[in-house]
Design a protein around this motif. Structure first.
Motif, mmCIF file in Angstrom:
data_model
loop_
_atom_site.group_PDB
_atom_site.id
_atom_site.type_symbol
_atom_site.label_atom_id
_atom_site.label_comp_id
_atom_site.label_asym_id
_atom_site.label_seq_id
_atom_site.Cartn_x
_atom_site.Cartn_y
_atom_site.Cartn_z
ATOM 1 N N LEU A 19 -1.070 -0.947 -4.474
ATOM 2 C CA LEU A 19 -2.132 -0.017 -4.584
ATOM 3 C C LEU A 19 -1.826 1.261 -3.734
ATOM 4 O O LEU A 19 -1.349 1.393 -2.849
ATOM 5 N N ASN A 20 -2.299 2.346 -4.639
ATOM 6 C CA ASN A 20 -1.863 3.771 -4.055
ATOM 7 C C ASN A 20 -3.080 4.572 -4.137
ATOM 8 O O ASN A 20 -4.056 4.272 -4.935
ATOM 9 N N ARG A 21 -3.236 5.545 -3.078
ATOM 10 C CA ARG A 21 -4.382 6.761 -3.127
ATOM 11 C C ARG A 21 -4.206 7.522 -4.370
ATOM 12 O O ARG A 21 -5.489 7.456 -5.300
ATOM 13 N N THR A 22 -3.315 7.601 -5.167
ATOM 14 C CA THR A 22 -2.970 8.156 -6.588
ATOM 15 C C THR A 22 -2.629 6.665 -7.456
ATOM 16 O O THR A 22 -1.338 6.459 -7.415
ATOM 17 N N PRO A 23 -3.701 6.198 -8.069
ATOM 18 C CA PRO A 23 -3.237 4.949 -8.746
ATOM 19 C C PRO A 23 -2.218 5.297 -9.855
ATOM 20 O O PRO A 23 -1.501 4.344 -10.198
ATOM 21 N N GLU A 24 -2.146 6.375 -10.440
ATOM 22 C CA GLU A 24 -1.316 6.611 -11.393
ATOM 23 C C GLU A 24 0.313 6.546 -10.893
ATOM 24 O O GLU A 24 1.290 6.004 -11.582
ATOM 25 N N LYS A 25 0.483 6.731 -9.569
ATOM 26 C CA LYS A 25 1.804 6.558 -9.103
ATOM 27 C C LYS A 25 2.236 5.123 -9.047
ATOM 28 O O LYS A 25 3.353 4.432 -9.147
ATOM 29 N N ALA A 26 1.094 4.348 -8.763
ATOM 30 C CA ALA A 26 1.132 2.798 -8.552
ATOM 31 C C ALA A 26 1.657 2.371 -9.932
ATOM 32 O O ALA A 26 2.452 1.421 -9.964
ATOM 33 N N LEU A 74 0.928 -1.256 0.009
ATOM 34 C CA LEU A 74 0.111 -0.099 0.143
ATOM 35 C C LEU A 74 0.981 1.308 -0.033
ATOM 36 O O LEU A 74 1.930 1.319 0.914
ATOM 37 N N GLY A 75 0.454 2.304 -0.986
ATOM 38 C CA GLY A 75 1.544 3.398 -0.934
ATOM 39 C C GLY A 75 2.382 3.137 -1.990
ATOM 40 O O GLY A 75 2.689 2.099 -2.636
ATOM 41 N N ALA A 76 2.981 4.126 -2.669
ATOM 42 C CA ALA A 76 3.748 4.038 -4.183
ATOM 43 C C ALA A 76 4.763 5.317 -3.956
ATOM 44 O O ALA A 76 5.327 5.493 -5.057
ATOM 45 N N GLY A 77 5.305 5.467 -2.804
ATOM 46 C CA GLY A 77 6.267 6.494 -2.651
ATOM 47 C C GLY A 77 7.760 5.934 -2.589
ATOM 48 O O GLY A 77 7.801 4.626 -2.825
ATOM 49 N N GLY A 78 8.637 6.615 -1.966
ATOM 50 C CA GLY A 78 10.143 6.155 -1.883
ATOM 51 C C GLY A 78 10.197 4.717 -1.168
ATOM 52 O O GLY A 78 10.844 3.920 -1.419
ATOM 53 N N ALA A 79 9.381 4.511 0.078
ATOM 54 C CA ALA A 79 9.614 3.500 0.759
ATOM 55 C C ALA A 79 9.112 2.288 0.149
ATOM 56 O O ALA A 79 9.580 1.103 -0.287
ATOM 57 N N ALA A 80 7.786 2.468 -0.595
ATOM 58 C CA ALA A 80 7.124 1.594 -1.464
ATOM 59 C C ALA A 80 8.181 0.883 -2.575
ATOM 60 O O ALA A 80 8.269 -0.469 -2.699
ATOM 61 N N THR A 105 2.349 3.729 3.888
ATOM 62 C CA THR A 105 1.834 5.106 4.000
ATOM 63 C C THR A 105 1.777 5.647 5.430
ATOM 64 O O THR A 105 2.149 4.741 6.287
ATOM 65 N N PRO A 106 1.557 6.976 5.514
ATOM 66 C CA PRO A 106 1.650 7.632 6.836
ATOM 67 C C PRO A 106 0.409 7.257 7.856
ATOM 68 O O PRO A 106 0.414 7.765 8.990
ATOM 69 N N VAL A 107 -0.403 6.395 7.476
ATOM 70 C CA VAL A 107 -1.839 6.371 8.032
ATOM 71 C C VAL A 107 -1.396 5.652 9.370
ATOM 72 O O VAL A 107 -0.640 4.774 9.652
ATOM 73 N N GLY A 109 -6.005 1.511 -7.465
ATOM 74 C CA GLY A 109 -6.384 2.167 -6.482
ATOM 75 C C GLY A 109 -6.609 1.360 -5.042
ATOM 76 O O GLY A 109 -6.922 0.373 -5.119
ATOM 77 N N TYR A 110 -6.983 1.881 -4.089
ATOM 78 C CA TYR A 110 -7.558 1.411 -2.705
ATOM 79 C C TYR A 110 -8.886 0.725 -2.825
ATOM 80 O O TYR A 110 -8.786 -0.215 -2.009
ATOM 81 N N GLU A 111 -9.398 0.945 -3.829
ATOM 82 C CA GLU A 111 -10.708 0.168 -4.066
ATOM 83 C C GLU A 111 -10.476 -1.419 -4.319
ATOM 84 O O GLU A 111 -11.509 -2.119 -4.017
HETATM 85 P P1 ATR Z 1 7.670 7.317 1.762
HETATM 86 O O1 ATR Z 1 9.306 7.932 1.390
HETATM 87 O O2 ATR Z 1 7.740 7.215 3.266
HETATM 88 O O3 ATR Z 1 7.608 6.470 0.944
HETATM 89 P P2 ATR Z 1 6.322 9.240 0.207
HETATM 90 O O4 ATR Z 1 7.090 9.156 -0.738
HETATM 91 O O5 ATR Z 1 5.733 10.511 0.616
HETATM 92 O O6 ATR Z 1 6.763 8.682 1.621
HETATM 93 O O7 ATR Z 1 4.850 8.340 -0.027
HETATM 94 C C1 ATR Z 1 3.719 8.189 0.956
HETATM 95 C C2 ATR Z 1 2.852 7.148 0.406
HETATM 96 O O8 ATR Z 1 1.533 7.238 1.033
HETATM 97 C C3 ATR Z 1 2.206 7.777 -0.949
HETATM 98 O O9 ATR Z 1 2.155 6.699 -1.777
HETATM 99 C C4 ATR Z 1 1.028 8.552 -0.688
HETATM 100 O O10 ATR Z 1 0.088 8.526 -1.751
HETATM 101 P P3 ATR Z 1 -0.173 9.579 -2.652
HETATM 102 O O11 ATR Z 1 1.009 8.867 -3.862
HETATM 103 O O12 ATR Z 1 -1.518 9.593 -3.337
HETATM 104 O O13 ATR Z 1 0.428 10.747 -2.233
HETATM 105 C C5 ATR Z 1 0.477 7.423 0.580
HETATM 106 N N1 ATR Z 1 -0.359 8.243 1.584
HETATM 107 C C6 ATR Z 1 -0.012 9.453 2.132
HETATM 108 N N2 ATR Z 1 -0.770 9.843 2.984
HETATM 109 C C7 ATR Z 1 -1.974 8.853 3.067
HETATM 110 C C8 ATR Z 1 -3.243 8.917 3.391
HETATM 111 N N3 ATR Z 1 -3.718 9.761 4.382
HETATM 112 N N4 ATR Z 1 -3.959 7.719 3.128
HETATM 113 C C9 ATR Z 1 -3.549 6.939 2.219
HETATM 114 N N5 ATR Z 1 -2.440 6.872 1.529
HETATM 115 C C10 ATR Z 1 -1.528 7.868 1.719
#
Ligand code: ATR
Length: 272
Positions: free
Chosen positions: A141-148, A117-123, A185-187, A167-169
């Protein structure tokens, strides 16, 4: 090196390790603005510093100033650890190896089905490392599916690994067939400890490995759901610890004192 450098646990963890081994070394924070990154790397090399951790926003930009990049880090396109070796700057990604080691404490990644879950640096670090380690399939799967999608396409290009994405759905359907769930994600991160988790216990199954990269609090809302479902919770503190342990080994060439580093982290986290 990072900017801004928030409250980092790494100095506490590494300095405890140096002390316990009687090493005359020190780990200090260097706030470095993006426009000073090149000068900072050259300065550290000139000063004879052994190595540094690199964090936001430099993990990708610093590649330009590295002479030699470790294989997985090169694929990921980001490093978090530099080693200065007789004037050569070597780059590593111990977030990636830390994620793998945290999981391999409780399961075997090879042949496993992984949901990220998530598609940022850690993912990105986890996804490339687990694909390389032989995960049978990976869904991002990501909030912004395009990044996934972009991450999945990059994995296909560089590794020939076809990850699923969306996406998360798609969470509900994807958790069912997963062996390992990683929430990047930071949730649930302090102070939002009562956030609604992205995955509830009712969607989890017994034996599912649930790795939340959030380490503050140690027992996140997601990990509490995992406990309710008789799933296997893995705290973000394990990845934090192992990325540090691996960096320590790279810098010093010595066996890191794991217990000392873990105790140091837990002491601070329990105090906060
Ligand atoms: P990191 O380096 O820790 O991976 P990041 O690159 O900022 O941090 O990535 C955070 C990820 O958490 C992203 O995939 C982000 O989704 P978006 O690409 O849509 O921004 C996801 N994220 C951040 N806040 C979120 C929330 N409240 N609910 C769900 N996903 C969240």
């Amino acid at each position: 090196m990072g900017h801004p450098l928030g409250h980092s646990l790494s100095p506490i963890m590494h300095n405890a390790a140096f002390r316990s081994l009687g090493m005359d070394w020190i780990y200090v924070p260097f706030p470095v603005k993006p426009e000073n990154l090149k000068a900072a790397v050259e300065g550290l090399r000139a000063l004879g510093v052994e190595g540094v951790n690199v964090t936001i926003p430099h993990k990708e930009a610093v590649l330009e100033y590295i002479d030699d990049i470790h294989g997985t880090a090169a694929l990921i396109g980001a490093v978090n650890t530099l080693k200065f070796d007789d004037g050569t700057v070597r780059g590593y990604n111990t977030d990636a190896s830390g994620c793998l080691r945290a999981l391999e404490e409780v399961t075997s990644v090879e042949g496993s089905s992984v949901l990220i879950l998530g598609a940022g640096g850690a993912a990105r670090a986890c996804a490339f490392q687990l694909a390389e380690k032989g995960a049978s399939d990976i869904t991002i799967l990501n909030r912004t599916p395009e990044k996934a999608r972009l991450l999945a396409e990059d994995m296909a290009d560089k590794l020939g690994f076809e990850a699923s994405y969306g996406g998360y759905e798609l969470i509900q359907g994807s958790v069912k067939s997963a062996d390992i769930l990683i929430d990047t994600t930071p949730v649930g991160m302090h102070p939002h400890t009562d956030d609604r988790p992205l995955v509830g216990a009712e969607l989890m199954h017994e034996g599912l490995v649930v790795h939340d990269l959030v380490y503050n609090p140690q027992r996140t809302v997601l990990l509490r759901e995992a406990e309710r479902a008789s799933a296997i919770p893995v705290s973000g503190i394990r990845m934090l610890l192992y990325q540090g342990v691996e960096a320590f080994r790279i810098w010093t060439g010595r066996d890191p004192p794991l217990d000392v580093m873990e105790d140091a982290l837990k002491r601070v986290l329990n105090r906060d």
